[in-house]
Design an enzyme around this catalytic site. Structure first.
Site, PDB file in Angstrom:
ATOM      1  N   GLY A  71      49.414  35.119  37.137  1.00 21.35           N
ATOM      2  CA  GLY A  71      49.772  34.169  36.100  1.00 21.35           C
ATOM      3  C   GLY A  71      51.177  34.440  35.577  1.00 21.35           C
ATOM      4  O   GLY A  71      51.732  35.528  35.768  1.00 21.35           O
ATOM      5  N   GLY A 119      45.963  36.169  38.984  1.00 22.84           N
ATOM      6  CA  GLY A 119      45.653  34.749  39.113  1.00 22.84           C
ATOM      7  C   GLY A 119      45.721  34.233  40.531  1.00 22.84           C
ATOM      8  O   GLY A 119      45.059  33.250  40.874  1.00 22.84           O
ATOM      9  N   GLU A 142      45.628  44.340  36.209  1.00 27.05           N
ATOM     10  CA  GLU A 142      45.708  44.003  34.785  1.00 27.05           C
ATOM     11  C   GLU A 142      45.736  45.205  33.844  1.00 27.05           C
ATOM     12  O   GLU A 142      46.359  45.146  32.781  1.00 27.05           O
ATOM     13  CB  GLU A 142      44.550  43.069  34.403  1.00 27.05           C
ATOM     14  CG  GLU A 142      44.746  41.629  34.832  1.00 27.05           C
ATOM     15  CD  GLU A 142      44.482  41.391  36.314  1.00 27.05           C
ATOM     16  OE1 GLU A 142      44.760  40.285  36.799  1.00 27.05           O
ATOM     17  OE2 GLU A 142      44.003  42.328  37.002  1.00 27.05           O
ATOM     18  N   ASP A 150      40.611  39.073  35.238  1.00 26.81           N
ATOM     19  CA  ASP A 150      39.977  37.809  34.844  1.00 26.81           C
ATOM     20  C   ASP A 150      39.888  36.916  36.073  1.00 26.81           C
ATOM     21  O   ASP A 150      39.741  37.424  37.180  1.00 26.81           O
ATOM     22  CB  ASP A 150      40.728  37.167  33.664  1.00 26.81           C
ATOM     23  CG  ASP A 150      42.139  36.710  34.018  1.00 26.81           C
ATOM     24  OD1 ASP A 150      42.724  37.224  35.005  1.00 26.81           O
ATOM     25  OD2 ASP A 150      42.679  35.830  33.314  1.00 26.81           O
TER      26      ASP A 150
END
Length: 354
Positions: A71, A119, A142, A150
């Site tokens: 992301g 992502g 992360e 996520d």
């Protein structure tokens, strides 16, 4: 006055024969995913799902460096002081996209060549035909930026063989294509020199048949070779105990312990709890859980500090608060999973009505 060149689209859509092709098109950012890109992909995939002229979908990255480096965390860094609302909206769309990919009614082929992080895993590893190469460097890094995996990553890694997914999540290490296949993040290994020919074959052939024709056996997985000490050390549900076991084992295990100790202590403990909880959840339930956790990270200290240290100031010297695993109590971890009330993401109910 000289006319300005129009900005190229961040994501491109085209039809090649009966193949719908999605090309992430931010090559200078290794195709880092923005809110607009996620929304455009969600809309296009929804349209192609009902289009009889599209038999399969291919997702790939422009520029040759990777499918997607994750992301757009610089945008998140800028949004956090304003309350993180734009980031929360982005995740709501992104997680719907991840769920759609996982349940897509047509073959969804992901070219996981080069960098595929965070992502990028969400838009590839939930697909039905996942292709890696010798250039693949994937993973969920992360904890390095004070966050937890996520995009459904906690579910994927909770289902990896033994405790290899726990090791990958807590250390945040980059993984090879062979490791991705072993972990269950990918299906097929195709040498990068054959990818263009495979893409052309997908225009007319059934994806499974085409991929099998170009694939080789994956090389040996490093994680598979480390399985004995990984399973022994990571079987605990207590992060301090895991780190202690790793130190005691020494060698490569000791290196893993030292790596984990550089990560956000809060992120490490919340990541471990997320993985354990995800074992009994569906993908939609996992994404809902990750949304709760993500919003709590947006409101905390370590997420923005981790981004600052890694990609803004690039000093690689984050100042975590709290600074040690011992200072992060069970109640601190549990608070990340508390219901959000009206802010809940409700993907499971949406899926029930599809």
């Amino acid at each position: 006055m000289e006319a300005l060149e129009p900005e190229p689209a961040e994501v491109l859509f085209e039809r090649r024969g009966r193949l719908g092709v999605i090309t992430l098109n931010r090559p200078r950012a290794v195709n880092a995913l923005t809110a607009n890109m996620a929304a455009a992909m969600l809309d296009q995939l929804t349209a192609w799902a009902d289009d009889d002229g599209v038999a399969a979908v291919l997702v790939q990255g422009a520029g040759g460096r990777g499918l997607c480096a994750g992301g757009d965390i610089v945008a998140i860094y800028r949004d956090i002081p304003d309350g993180g609302g734009a980031t929360a909206d982005f995740w709501a769309v992104e997680y719907r996209l991840n769920a759609l990919i996982a349940s897509y009614p047509k073959p969804y082929v992901a070219f996981m060549d080069g960098l595929v992080l965070g992502g990028g895993v969400g838009i590839s590893a939930h697909g039905s035909v996942r292709v890696v190469t010798e250039r693949t460097r994937t993973g969920m890094p992360e904890t390095t930026i004070g966050f937890a995996p996520d995009v459904g990553g906690t579910l994927l890694l909770s289902r990896s063989p033994g405790e290899t997914g726990t090791h990958a999540a807590l250390t945040g290490e980059h993984l090879s294509g062979a490791d991705a296949v072993y972990l269950g993040l990918a299906d097929h290994f195709v040498p990068s020199g054959r990818m263009a020919a495979l893409a052309a074959a997908l225009e007319t052939e059934e994806p499974g048949t085409a991929v099998e024709r170009f694939a080789d056996a994956a090389p040996p997985s490093v994680l598979a070779a480390r399985r004995e000490w990984i399973d022994a050390c990571y079987s605990s549900d207590d992060a301090e105990e895991i780190v202690g076991r790793l130190h005691l084992a020494g060698g490569e295990a000791g290196d893993a312990a030292r790596t984990i100790q550089t990560k956000s202590p809060t992120a490490v403990k919340v990541t471990l709890a997320s993985l354990r909880r995800a074992r009994d959840l569906s993908l939609e339930e996992t994404l809902e859980q990750e949304y709760r956790v993500g919003l709590r990270f947006l409101a905390g200290h370590d997420f923005r500090e981790g981004i600052r240290a890694q990609v803004v100031d690039k000093d690689r010297n984050p100042h975590w608060r709290p600074a040690s695993l011992a200072e992060v109590g069970p109640g601190d971890v549990a608070a990340f999973f508390a219901p959000l009330g009206e802010r809940e993401l409700k993907l499971a109910k949406e899926q029930d009505h599809v």
